[in-house]
Design an enzyme around this catalytic site. Sequence first.
Site, PDB file in Angstrom:
ATOM      1  N   ALA A  13      -7.072 -16.201  18.622  1.00 37.13           N
ATOM      2  CA  ALA A  13      -6.295 -16.850  17.569  1.00 37.13           C
ATOM      3  C   ALA A  13      -7.028 -18.155  17.254  1.00 37.13           C
ATOM      4  O   ALA A  13      -7.231 -18.990  18.135  1.00 37.13           O
ATOM      5  CB  ALA A  13      -4.868 -17.123  18.027  1.00 37.13           C
ATOM      6  N   VAL A  15      -8.127 -21.768  15.561  1.00 40.31           N
ATOM      7  CA  VAL A  15      -7.666 -23.033  14.988  1.00 40.31           C
ATOM      8  C   VAL A  15      -8.280 -23.161  13.595  1.00 40.31           C
ATOM      9  O   VAL A  15      -9.341 -22.602  13.331  1.00 40.31           O
ATOM     10  CB  VAL A  15      -8.047 -24.257  15.858  1.00 40.31           C
ATOM     11  CG1 VAL A  15      -7.448 -24.152  17.249  1.00 40.31           C
ATOM     12  CG2 VAL A  15      -9.552 -24.465  15.920  1.00 40.31           C
ATOM     13  N   ILE A  39      -7.982 -18.947  22.589  1.00 41.58           N
ATOM     14  CA  ILE A  39      -8.114 -19.916  21.506  1.00 41.58           C
ATOM     15  C   ILE A  39      -9.543 -19.875  20.970  1.00 41.58           C
ATOM     16  O   ILE A  39     -10.506 -20.005  21.710  1.00 41.58           O
ATOM     17  CB  ILE A  39      -7.771 -21.343  21.971  1.00 41.58           C
ATOM     18  CG1 ILE A  39      -6.404 -21.393  22.674  1.00 41.58           C
ATOM     19  CG2 ILE A  39      -7.853 -22.320  20.801  1.00 41.58           C
ATOM     20  CD1 ILE A  39      -5.225 -20.963  21.825  1.00 41.58           C
ATOM     21  N   LYS A  40      -9.656 -19.717  19.658  1.00 40.50           N
ATOM     22  CA  LYS A  40     -10.954 -19.611  18.998  1.00 40.50           C
ATOM     23  C   LYS A  40     -11.252 -20.927  18.284  1.00 40.50           C
ATOM     24  O   LYS A  40     -10.442 -21.392  17.471  1.00 40.50           O
ATOM     25  CB  LYS A  40     -10.904 -18.444  18.007  1.00 40.50           C
ATOM     26  CG  LYS A  40     -12.225 -17.997  17.471  1.00 40.50           C
ATOM     27  CD  LYS A  40     -12.015 -16.704  16.672  1.00 40.50           C
ATOM     28  CE  LYS A  40     -13.305 -16.121  16.192  1.00 40.50           C
ATOM     29  NZ  LYS A  40     -13.053 -14.904  15.382  1.00 40.50           N
ATOM     30  N   VAL A  41     -12.409 -21.521  18.615  1.00 37.66           N
ATOM     31  CA  VAL A  41     -12.813 -22.791  18.015  1.00 37.66           C
ATOM     32  C   VAL A  41     -14.215 -22.646  17.421  1.00 37.66           C
ATOM     33  O   VAL A  41     -15.019 -21.839  17.903  1.00 37.66           O
ATOM     34  CB  VAL A  41     -12.791 -23.956  19.043  1.00 37.66           C
ATOM     35  CG1 VAL A  41     -11.387 -24.175  19.599  1.00 37.66           C
ATOM     36  CG2 VAL A  41     -13.793 -23.728  20.162  1.00 37.66           C
TER      37      VAL A  41
END
Length: 175
Positions: A13, A15, A39-41
């Site tokens: 998912a 940001v 978390i994907k950055v």
Amino acid sequence: KQICDIVDGPVSAEVVATEYAKMIREAETLAQIADNVCIKVPLTLDGLRACKTIRTEMKRLVNVTLCFSATQALLAAKAGASFVSPFIGRIDDIGLDGMELIAEIRAIYDNYGYSTEILAASARTVNHIKQSAIIGADVVTAPPAALKALVKHPLTDIGLKQFLADWEKTGQKIG
């Protein structure tokens, strides 16, 4: 949430913020969706800093995305990324070899024992998928057409056609 309930494993998912503090706030919100949210950055200085914080303080998996060089992948691993996502199709689009990038990253990670998994992103062809597996990518993302094409081979079709013709000649039935 629905995807996380179906999938037995990490679900990325992403940001949408580009500034560190906002990325962390968004990561906290995304982490509330489910325990398997990764978390994907983006692979930026702020994204790498967020990666380190999310991994060490929030204890969440992190996918560092938009990787286009082996040195970027090295930085992602050093920041503690769970996954790095090099975009092989987009590399090919600018006249370079996306598979060479996967090989370079694999060599670096193997040289130094990094546990960051290589998620070969933007695979577009059966050959991309095959080469990613041969090189040692851990995960590949590909469109449905490429995945369905994996099962196709002209000799399989010819063999099945011949088998069915031979079976028909016997006059037998199963069941």
